[in-house]
Scaffold this active site. Sequence first.
Site, PDB file in Angstrom:
ATOM      1  N   ILE A  14     -26.410  -7.908 -40.105  1.00 57.95           N
ATOM      2  CA  ILE A  14     -27.725  -7.272 -40.281  1.00 57.95           C
ATOM      3  C   ILE A  14     -28.561  -7.409 -39.007  1.00 57.95           C
ATOM      4  O   ILE A  14     -29.197  -6.461 -38.559  1.00 57.95           O
ATOM      5  CB  ILE A  14     -28.431  -7.856 -41.528  1.00 57.95           C
ATOM      6  CG1 ILE A  14     -27.625  -7.466 -42.770  1.00 57.95           C
ATOM      7  CG2 ILE A  14     -29.875  -7.385 -41.634  1.00 57.95           C
ATOM      8  CD1 ILE A  14     -28.065  -8.147 -44.056  1.00 57.95           C
ATOM      9  N   HIS A  28      -3.662  15.498 -33.115  1.00 56.76           N
ATOM     10  CA  HIS A  28      -4.007  15.402 -31.690  1.00 56.76           C
ATOM     11  C   HIS A  28      -4.990  16.503 -31.331  1.00 56.76           C
ATOM     12  O   HIS A  28      -4.771  17.647 -31.723  1.00 56.76           O
ATOM     13  CB  HIS A  28      -2.748  15.554 -30.835  1.00 56.76           C
ATOM     14  CG  HIS A  28      -3.077  15.640 -29.365  1.00 56.76           C
ATOM     15  ND1 HIS A  28      -3.391  14.533 -28.612  1.00 56.76           N
ATOM     16  CD2 HIS A  28      -3.176  16.715 -28.535  1.00 56.76           C
ATOM     17  CE1 HIS A  28      -3.659  14.905 -27.363  1.00 56.76           C
ATOM     18  NE2 HIS A  28      -3.542  16.237 -27.293  1.00 56.76           N
TER      19      HIS A  28
END
Length: 486
Positions: A200, A464
Amino acid sequence: MANSLDLIVIGAGPGGYIAAIRAAQLGMRVACIEKWRNPAGENVLGGTCLNVGCIPSKALLASSEHFEQVREHFGDHGISVSDARIDVGRMLGRKDQIVSKMTSGIAYLFKKNKIAWVKGHGRFRARDTAGFAIDITGHGAEGEAVRETLSAPRVIIATGSKARHLRGIEVDNEIVCDNEGALNFATVPERLGVIGSGVIGLELGSVWRRLGSQVTILEALPEFLGAADSGVAREAWKIFTRQGLAIELGARVDAVAIKGRGASRKVRIDYQDAKGEARKLEVDRLIVSVGRQPNTDGLGLDAIGLACDERGFIPVDAHCATAVDGVYAIGDVVRGPMLAHKAEDEGVLVAEILAGQKPHIDYNCIPWVIYTAPEIAWVGKTEQQLKAEGRAFKPGQFPFSANGRALGMGSAEGFVKILADAATDEILGVHVIAAAASDLIAEAAVAMEFRASAEDIGRVCHPHPSLSEVMREAALAATDKRALNM
Ligand code: FAD
Ligand code: AMP
């Protein structure tokens, strides 16, 4: 409703609301008690995750990342923008709209699944003939009148967690804040202090740094991101400090004081650095992000003979069953990582157990994510854990700097590292530091759930150009050092 329920769920965060939905799908009559009210005073579902956690933080991370891209990186693409500014109010408004859309989505799902949404604080009164009696009050404050009492033979406690605060450091969520205040700064603080360099602290520190704050993070431990693979933690340290986050390890905070009045108030932090020398830090705002603690206040666990462990968690077995037959506990209020998807999976698990099914969670296959830029994600064991266990493994690592898509995106930092068993090639851990690591890690979690070998990933056709090719190359490297593009 009191005598017709099969299940009561206390708490409607990702653990509780998902448990309620799955139980309703399986034919149970379900009530879910939730006390959360948003700043406008409206009762809302979704818990920490939707209101002050995962969702609002990711909205601010996205906005602040766009701002940084415009200021720092658009030039690389030949795009010039002059005088880029951030309208913090509008950014917060966008975040609030996303939160509101998500929380009302859960209200819709409750209606659709005929789940009774009981607005208020739930507290066990006693065991009765129908199972467990639970009193509902307005907000759970001491002495509040009981509005109604519900009973059911089964109860799931999904009361979640709240920010841990430090003794002697008062959080007002204006100048000294936990996650709730830190998601709502009305202006960008010039200097921001953060105590704790966990998930956090890093995420919220990054938000405000990108918007212009000078951020200093004070971390008590001598090691950075100790839970992550040490190679990833080293890479993250290099990247985050280069981005401008000042992180001091081994810093012991002694005192925090507010200086001045009104808008010119400052926070002064006295701490000892790693060498034990006294230091001072003056900032305009401070975020205290030193972990979270389970919510069991006012739950009346004594009334049913249930006790918490020494850290305040409700003890449960591998199926989230507590010591009291018929009472289950899930999510942040029990052991395991404090992650929304872990809470959700436990919600599904318990609902299916109650319906007579035999589900199972492999906690080793729960992915961890930190939404910094680049993101960090992992599943399974780290290199240091495998070494400590004495397990022989083969590492395979591949950098994003050798991937065409990553270069095209301007996100070529980081790598994928796969740790496979030295003898069987089974994948034991996968560690990613990269853009979109949160999405890339899902492939690794699937592979590990199926107990795949590194070669299995290496033999699967990947699109790809895509970032996922790096996962395949790291798998090939782990199998027998046969990455193709390296
Ligand atoms: P909670 O979401 O805490 O919900 C518990 C609910 O129970 C609350 O709504 C509460 O009001 C209610 N409740 C409590 N006691 C009572 C009672 N007696 N009666 C009635 N209602 C009650 N996790 C991730 O996986 N990914 C992230 O990106 C991520 N980001 C985070 C960012 C921040 C800033 C924070 C603070 C947390 C983040 N987390 C993240 C953690 C995630 O929010 C928690 O793991 C998750 O919310 C836990 O779910 P839960 O259902 O157990 O509890
Ligand atoms: P997390 O549990 O991911 O939210 O991380 C909390 C972080 O805060 C961890 O890295 C802790 O080591 C750190 N922390 C806990 N207590 C203190 C403290 N008193 N001062 C500074 N850092 C702390």
